[in-house]
Design an enzyme around this catalytic site. Structure first.
Site, PDB file in Angstrom:
ATOM      1  N   ARG A 241      -7.481   6.214  -3.173  1.00  0.00           N
ATOM      2  CA  ARG A 241      -6.456   5.499  -2.416  1.00  0.00           C
ATOM      3  C   ARG A 241      -6.644   4.013  -2.708  1.00  0.00           C
ATOM      4  NH1 ARG A 241      -4.178   9.595  -2.111  1.00  0.00           N
ATOM      5  NH2 ARG A 241      -3.460  10.768  -0.277  1.00  0.00           N
ATOM      6  N   GLU A 270       1.562   0.507  -1.813  1.00  0.00           N
ATOM      7  CA  GLU A 270       2.379   1.234  -2.769  1.00  0.00           C
ATOM      8  C   GLU A 270       3.809   1.201  -2.265  1.00  0.00           C
ATOM      9  OE1 GLU A 270       0.816   5.145  -3.502  1.00  0.00           O
ATOM     10  OE2 GLU A 270      -1.098   4.353  -4.195  1.00  0.00           O
ATOM     11  N   HIS A 289       0.754   6.459  -8.987  1.00  0.00           N
ATOM     12  CA  HIS A 289       0.260   7.544  -8.125  1.00  0.00           C
ATOM     13  C   HIS A 289       0.742   8.908  -8.655  1.00  0.00           C
ATOM     14  CE1 HIS A 289      -1.277   8.303  -3.769  1.00  0.00           C
ATOM     15  NE2 HIS A 289      -1.565   9.328  -4.553  1.00  0.00           N
TER      16      HIS A 289
HETATM   17  C1  GLV Z   1      -2.261  12.518  -3.485  1.00  0.00           C
HETATM   18  O1  GLV Z   1      -2.702  11.399  -3.569  1.00  0.00           O
HETATM   19  C2  GLV Z   1      -2.845  13.476  -2.613  1.00  0.00           C
HETATM   20  O2  GLV Z   1      -3.600  13.104  -1.708  1.00  0.00           O
HETATM   21  O3  GLV Z   1      -2.549  14.674  -2.790  1.00  0.00           O
END
Ligand code: GLV
Ligand code: GLV
Length: 322
Positions: A241, A270, A289
Site C-alpha cells: 500500500r 491513489e 495498482h
Molecule cells: C489489492 O491491492 C488487494 O489488496 O487485493
C-alpha cells in the site's frame, strides 16, 4: 437468506463472480468507470443486506450507519482491507470478507517484474529506442544492477512475501525477510530465507520489497530514516500500500542517487497525478495498482468475493473472513 436479498456492488467486477451474485440477489450495480462519489455511495447503500466493496470505497461507521441494521456482510474485492473499519463492522455484527490466496502469485509476479524493470532500466531503455537515441552498441550505455546473486530483503512475510522469496530462488538471490512473526524453520529452509531485524535487512539488501499490510504500525515504515539505512544504490519495490512509504522522503533518496531506483504499484494518494514529483524522476517506475490484474486472477477474486457475500447473506461463516 431473505427471499431476494438486496446488495450493492460498487463497480462492475468480472462476470465469473457477478453472475453468481445476481443469481441469488437483487443487485444494484454501480457500473461507472469511477467509484461512486461518497454522497451517492451513502445513498445507494441504504437498506441493503450486503455490500460488495472495492479498495476505493471507504467502509466506515458513517457508511455502516447509512446502510442500516439490515446489513449483514461487507465483501471486499481485494486481499487488503485497510479501506474497511473492521472494528466498526464487528460492533454492528457485520461480517467482513476478503480475497486472499488467489492473487498471491499474480501479485508476486508483478513485484518481481517491477524489480527487474528497475534494475535493468527497461522503461528508460525503451524510451531510448523510441526517442531514436540508439546510435550503436554502447559499452557504458544504460547500465543497471544485477539481479542474480543480489540480496533481496522482503518486508512482510505472508503469502505474497513468501512467493517473492520463491521467485528469488530461481534467480540465485540471497533472501532476507522481516516480519512480525518469524516463519517456521521448515518454511525458512524451503524458501531459503533468513529472518533479519529490519535495520539489518535495510542495510544489507540490494533490493527491498514491501509485502506488509497497511496498519498504524506500518504507515510510513519506509521513511527518511529507513531510506537512509538502505545500501547506497539499492532498489525499493512496493506492491503493498502506498502509505507504507513516505513518498517525499523517497523522492529525496531517488533524486540524490542514494537509491538506484524504485518500482511502485501503489501510491499515496491513489491515483497519482501526472505532475507528481516522483514521475519527474527517471529512476522511479510507477504503475497504477495492477499487481493482481491478470484475467484469471480477477475472475477468481470475483468468485471469492461472491462466495463471501452470499455466505454472509445466508448468515453462514464466510469462506474468507477478515
Ligand atoms: C489489492 O491491492 C488487494 O489488496 O487485493
Ligand atoms: C496476502 O495475501 C499476504 O498474506 O501476503
Amino acid at each position: 437468506m431473505p427471499d431476494r436479498p438486496r446488495v450493492l456492488v460498487t463497480r462492475r467486477i468480472p462476470d465469473a463472480g457477478l453472475s453468481l451474485v445476481s443469481a441469488q440477489a437483487e443487485v444494484d450495480l454501480w457500473s461507472e468507470e469511477l467509484p461512486p462519489p461518497r454522497e451517492l455511495l451513502l445513498e445507494r447503500v441504504r437498506g441493503v443486506d450486503g455490500l460488495l466493496s472495492l479498495l476505493t470505497d471507504r467502509v466506515d461507521a458513517e457508511l455502516l450507519d447509512a446502510a442500516g441494521p439490515g446489513l449483514k456482510v461487507v465483501s471486499n474485492y481485494a486481499v487488503g482491507y485497510d479501506n474497511i473499519d473492521v472494528a466498526a463492522c464487528r460492533v454492528r455484527g457485520v461480517a467482513v470478507g476478503n480475497t486472499p490466496g488467489v492473487l498471491t502469485e499474480t501479485t508476486a509476479d508483478l513485484a518481481f517484474a517491477l524489480l527487474m524493470a528497475v534494475a535493468r532500466r527497461i522503461p528508460k531503455s525503451y524510451d531510448f529506442v523510441r526517442e531514436d537515441r540508439w546510435q550503436t552498441w554502447g559499452p557504458m550505455t544504460l547500465l543497471g544492477k544485477d539481479i542474480h546473486g543480489a540480496v533481496l530483503g522482503i518486508i512482510g512475510f505472508g503469502r505474497i512475501g513468501r512467493e517473492m522469496a520463491r521467485r528469488a530462488q530461481g534467480f540465485g538471490m540471497r533472501t532476507l525477510y522481516f516480519s512480525r512473526t518469524q516463519a517456521s524453520p521448515q518454511a525458512e529452509a524451503e524458501l531459503a530465507a533468513t529472518f533479519t531485524p529490519l535495520d539489518a535487512l535495510l542495510a544489507e539488501s540490494d533490493f527491498v520489497s514491501l509485502h506488509t499490510a497497511l496498519t498504524d504500525e506500518t504507515h510510513h515504515l519506509i521513511d527518511a530514516a529507513a531510506l537512509s539505512r538502505m545500501k547506497r544504490g539499492a532498489i525499493l519495490v512496493n506492491t503493498s500500500r502506498g502509505g507504507v512509504v513516505d513518498q517525499v522522503a523517497l523522492a529525496g533518496a531517488l533524486r540524490s542517487g542514494d537509491l538506484f531506483g524504485a518500482g511502485l504499484d501503489v501510491t499515496d494518494p491513489e491515483p497519482m497525478r501526472a505532475d507528481d514529483p516522483l514521475l519527474a524522476l527517471p529512476n522511479c517506475l510507477v504503475v497504477p495498482h495492477i499487481a493482481s490484474a491478470s484475467e484469471r486472477t480477477r475472475d477468481r477474486m470475483a468468485q471469492k468475493a461472491a462466495a463471501n457475500l452470499l455466505a454472509g447473506l445466508r448468515g453462514e461463516p464466510l469462506p474468507d473472513p477478515v
